[in-house]
Write an enzyme that holds these catalytic residues in place. Structure first.
Site, PDB file in Angstrom:
ATOM      1  N   HIS A   1       0.841  -1.204   0.000  1.00 44.61           N
ATOM      2  CA  HIS A   1       0.000   0.000   0.000  1.00 44.61           C
ATOM      3  C   HIS A   1       0.874   1.252   0.000  1.00 44.61           C
ATOM      4  O   HIS A   1       0.689   2.159  -0.827  1.00 44.61           O
ATOM      5  CB  HIS A   1      -0.910  -0.035   1.238  1.00 44.61           C
ATOM      6  CG  HIS A   1      -1.713   1.207   1.451  1.00 44.61           C
ATOM      7  ND1 HIS A   1      -3.076   1.250   1.300  1.00 44.61           N
ATOM      8  CD2 HIS A   1      -1.346   2.470   1.820  1.00 44.61           C
ATOM      9  CE1 HIS A   1      -3.517   2.473   1.556  1.00 44.61           C
ATOM     10  NE2 HIS A   1      -2.472   3.236   1.887  1.00 44.61           N
ATOM     11  N   GLU A   2       1.827   1.299   0.921  1.00 40.12           N
ATOM     12  CA  GLU A   2       2.693   2.478   1.005  1.00 40.12           C
ATOM     13  C   GLU A   2       3.643   2.558  -0.190  1.00 40.12           C
ATOM     14  O   GLU A   2       3.962   3.656  -0.665  1.00 40.12           O
ATOM     15  CB  GLU A   2       3.487   2.454   2.316  1.00 40.12           C
ATOM     16  CG  GLU A   2       2.638   2.413   3.576  1.00 40.12           C
ATOM     17  CD  GLU A   2       1.656   3.580   3.668  1.00 40.12           C
ATOM     18  OE1 GLU A   2       1.908   4.630   3.031  1.00 40.12           O
ATOM     19  OE2 GLU A   2       0.631   3.439   4.355  1.00 40.12           O
TER      20      GLU A   2
ATOM     21  N   HIS B   1       1.901   4.318  -3.025  1.00 40.99           N
ATOM     22  CA  HIS B   1       1.972   5.771  -2.887  1.00 40.99           C
ATOM     23  C   HIS B   1       3.326   6.287  -3.369  1.00 40.99           C
ATOM     24  O   HIS B   1       3.406   7.271  -4.104  1.00 40.99           O
ATOM     25  CB  HIS B   1       1.797   6.171  -1.419  1.00 40.99           C
ATOM     26  CG  HIS B   1       0.405   6.071  -0.901  1.00 40.99           C
ATOM     27  ND1 HIS B   1      -0.680   6.620  -1.548  1.00 40.99           N
ATOM     28  CD2 HIS B   1      -0.075   5.504   0.243  1.00 40.99           C
ATOM     29  CE1 HIS B   1      -1.776   6.397  -0.836  1.00 40.99           C
ATOM     30  NE2 HIS B   1      -1.439   5.715   0.248  1.00 40.99           N
TER      31      HIS B   1
END
Length: 265
Positions: free
Chosen positions: A66-67, A70
């Site tokens: 998820h990170e 980003h």
């Protein structure tokens, strides 16, 4: 989750290859996820502990991805600094701090079965032109959770026999449920969370100033909203409804939540 980093860094244009290599910690989490899944599949040892390792390691792997989403989108959009800050190595210790990135999400999983947003990458938005790119940076993380939620539902959608290895499939269903809750939570238009950060670039200057004041307290605001019985009921009602719509079996992920609490009878 993404947080804005004020000011400008002096960025080095040449990014070393090491900045893109998966960290040993992430590779160890992937290995643990695969190994514990295999142990749960064959019923090796204490199957409840196997499912505990399977779910927790799988959840941490998804937090890292998820990170990373980003970071890689921000990198492509112009913020080369995310590479120098170690965000492209998938190391969970690089995403904010260990308490926020690892401990708090795992505790939320064990106690409440909620896929709480984890760490954060610091994005220097001064290096990213255009409001659409800013929104895409924020959207990329929840998109990973949505993808995994749909992927984990596939076995149940095609009618896999869950009675043969119920513990393993309960772990898979629980992982799918965690991804679903994380998707919904991250897409809520709460200041400081991904959903709020997606709309922040499109706000008027006056509304943006108010948003920026509330953004550091996004987590507290989220907990306050979920603590309210009516709002919390709406949230979980929506999650359960979406889970039913996509074919996520509620009895299985409820069983999975019981299994990961291996210390209880």
């Amino acid at each position: 989750m993404t947080w804005d980093r004020p000011g400008r860094d002096r960025l080095v244009l040449g990014v070393p290859r090491e900045a893109f290599r998966p960290s040993p910690i992430f590779l160890a989490l992937v290995a643990l996820f695969v190994a514990s899944g295999a142990m749960a599949w064959v019923g090796f040892g204490n199957v409840r502990f196997d499912i505990f390792l399977f779910v927790v390691s799988g959840w941490l792997v998804s937090l890292c991805l998820h990170e990373y989403a980003h970071a890689i989108v921000a990198f492509r959009a112009g913020d080369v600094g995310v590479a120098h800050r170690g965000y492209l190595t998938l190391n969970p210790l690089k995403y904010s701090n260990p308490l926020l990135s690892i401990v708090l999400p795992v505790v939320a999983v064990l106690l409440g079965g909620i896929g709480l947003p984890g760490g954060a990458v610091w994005v220097d938005r001064h290096h990213i032109p255009g409001r659409l790119r800013h929104s895409l940076v924020s959207l990329s993380g929840p998109a990973v959770n949505v993808f995994f939620a749909l992927l984990l539902v596939v076995p149940f959608a095609i009618g896999v026999d869950t009675t043969a290895r119920p513990e393993f499939w309960a772990g898979v269903a629980l992982l799918g449920f965690l991804q679903l809750t994380a998707s919904v939570l991250n897409l809520l238009p709460v200041p400081g969370l991904d959903g709020g950060n997606m709309i922040q670039p499109w706000l008027s200057p006056q509304w943006r100033r108010g948003y920026d004041i509330l953004a550091p307290y996004g987590f507290i605001l989220l907990f306050a909203l979920l603590w309210n019985p009516r709002i919390g009921g709406w949230f979980f009602g929506a999650v359960f409804a979406v889970g039913d719509a996509i074919g996520l079996p509620a009895p299985l992920y409820s069983y999975g939540l019981q299994l990961i609490r291996f210390w209880s009878s």
